[in-house]
Design an enzyme around this catalytic site. Structure first.
Site, PDB file in Angstrom:
ATOM      1  CG  HIS A 132      -1.822  -1.153   1.323  1.00 26.85           C
ATOM      2  ND1 HIS A 132      -2.790  -1.431   0.382  1.00 26.85           N
ATOM      3  CD2 HIS A 132      -1.897  -2.150   2.242  1.00 26.85           C
ATOM      4  CE1 HIS A 132      -3.422  -2.549   0.737  1.00 26.85           C
ATOM      5  NE2 HIS A 132      -2.900  -3.002   1.855  1.00 26.85           N
TER       6      HIS A 132
ATOM      7  CG  HIS B 136       2.780   5.730   5.890  1.00 25.57           C
ATOM      8  ND1 HIS B 136       2.418   5.719   7.221  1.00 25.57           N
ATOM      9  CD2 HIS B 136       1.768   6.387   5.248  1.00 25.57           C
ATOM     10  CE1 HIS B 136       1.256   6.311   7.364  1.00 25.57           C
ATOM     11  NE2 HIS B 136       0.837   6.739   6.184  1.00 25.57           N
TER      12      HIS B 136
ATOM     13  CG  HIS C  16      -0.228   8.570   1.559  1.00 22.93           C
ATOM     14  ND1 HIS C  16      -1.086   7.492   1.491  1.00 22.93           N
ATOM     15  CD2 HIS C  16       0.043   8.745   2.876  1.00 22.93           C
ATOM     16  CE1 HIS C  16      -1.327   7.043   2.718  1.00 22.93           C
ATOM     17  NE2 HIS C  16      -0.655   7.786   3.591  1.00 22.93           N
TER      18      HIS C  16
ATOM     19  CG  HIS D 111       0.568  10.572   6.511  1.00 24.30           C
ATOM     20  ND1 HIS D 111      -0.391   9.902   5.790  1.00 24.30           N
ATOM     21  CD2 HIS D 111       0.369  11.893   6.294  1.00 24.30           C
ATOM     22  CE1 HIS D 111      -1.152  10.785   5.148  1.00 24.30           C
ATOM     23  NE2 HIS D 111      -0.705  12.001   5.430  1.00 24.30           N
TER      24      HIS D 111
ATOM     25  CB  THR E 184      -5.805   8.179   4.903  1.00 25.15           C
ATOM     26  OG1 THR E 184      -4.544   7.503   4.817  1.00 25.15           O
ATOM     27  CG2 THR E 184      -5.645   9.508   5.630  1.00 25.15           C
ATOM     28  CB  THR E 185      -5.493   2.778   4.899  1.00 26.22           C
ATOM     29  OG1 THR E 185      -5.086   2.542   6.247  1.00 26.22           O
ATOM     30  CG2 THR E 185      -4.428   3.575   4.176  1.00 26.22           C
TER      31      THR E 185
END
Ligand code: SG4
Ligand code: ZN
Length: 225
Positions: A66, A91, A93, A110, A175-176
């Protein structure tokens, strides 16, 4: 959560709530992330300073399917007023999940912390395209492919942080999946830079791993003054 989810196709964000009962918050919660930050609408407030105590140590970089996630050894903390959180991981995005005045940045990091109360507190650092980011280099020059792990002997997450720690604050969610709410969000106002080459290295792995902007509903975004 456990069921397969993705950013595109039949398991994309519009379907997350249908994939697993545990993901109900993805549809039902009124305080979901990410959000757009309307800078002029943000309420000036005497917010507690973000006190980062990040130091060099070992870390592992994993590609979990992801995102690319960095798990530093224990010992990094963030204090916000009375709340002390331990840095679990950070991590990335692309593009940035959160937008500012309607504009998404090419990348966001994040930094996920867990407080003694078990609550999560995330600091978001936005990247704009520019110079090569030296602090990202240890991770971005050898980004692991899916399922792979890279060990770093000496990585200081503090080197990623900008000098100015003023920030926007609001309540939100993961957010996941499972989109759990009750997450404290802090988005740094000052941005960092990333080169076109570094960005394209990440985008070889993930062309797009950002959830769409969620409704603000009755939330108020505060900004440190
Ligand atoms: C990424 O998928 C991380 O790899 C997840 O970390 C993280 O979930 C998820 O993003 C959501 O975090 O800051 N974007 S976010 O809201 O931290 C959690 C793990 O899977 C629970 C460990
Ligand atoms: Zn994230």
């Amino acid at each position: 959560s456990h069921a397969h989810w993705s950013y595109q196709g039949s398991t994309d964000p519009a379907h997350w709530a249908d994939l697993d009962k545990a993901n109900a918050a993805c549809r039902l919660s009124q305080e979901q992330s990410p959000i757009n930050i309307d800078v002029r609408a943000a309420k000036k407030a005497p917010l507690a300073a973000l006190e980062f105590s990040y130091a060099a140590g070992t870390a592992e970089v994993i590609n979990n399917g992801h995102t690319v996630q960095v798990n530093p050894a224990a010992g990094n903390t963030l204090k916000v007023g009375e709340d002390v959180g331990h840095l679990l991981q950070f991590h990335f995005h692309t593009p940035s999940e959160e937008s500012v005045n309607g504009v998404r940045y090419p990348l966001v990091a994040h930094f996920v912390h867990k407080g003694f109360d078990g609550k999560l507190s995330v600091v978001a650092l936005l990247f704009k395209e520019g110079r090569r980011n030296q602090a990202l280099a240890p991770m971005f020059t050898a980004l692991p492919t899916e399922g792979k792990l890279l060990a770093l002997a000496n990585m200081n997450p503090g080197e990623l942080l900008p000098a100015d720690h003023s920030y926007f604050k609001f309540m939100g969610s993961l957010t996941t999946p499972p989109c759990s709410d009750g997450v404290r969000w802090q988005v740094l106002k000052q941005t960092a830079e990333i080169s076109k080459q570094q960005l394209s290295a990440f985008r070889k792995l993930y062309t797009m791993n950002a959830r769409p902007i969620q409704p603000l509903n009755s939330r108020v975004v505060e900004v440190s003054d």
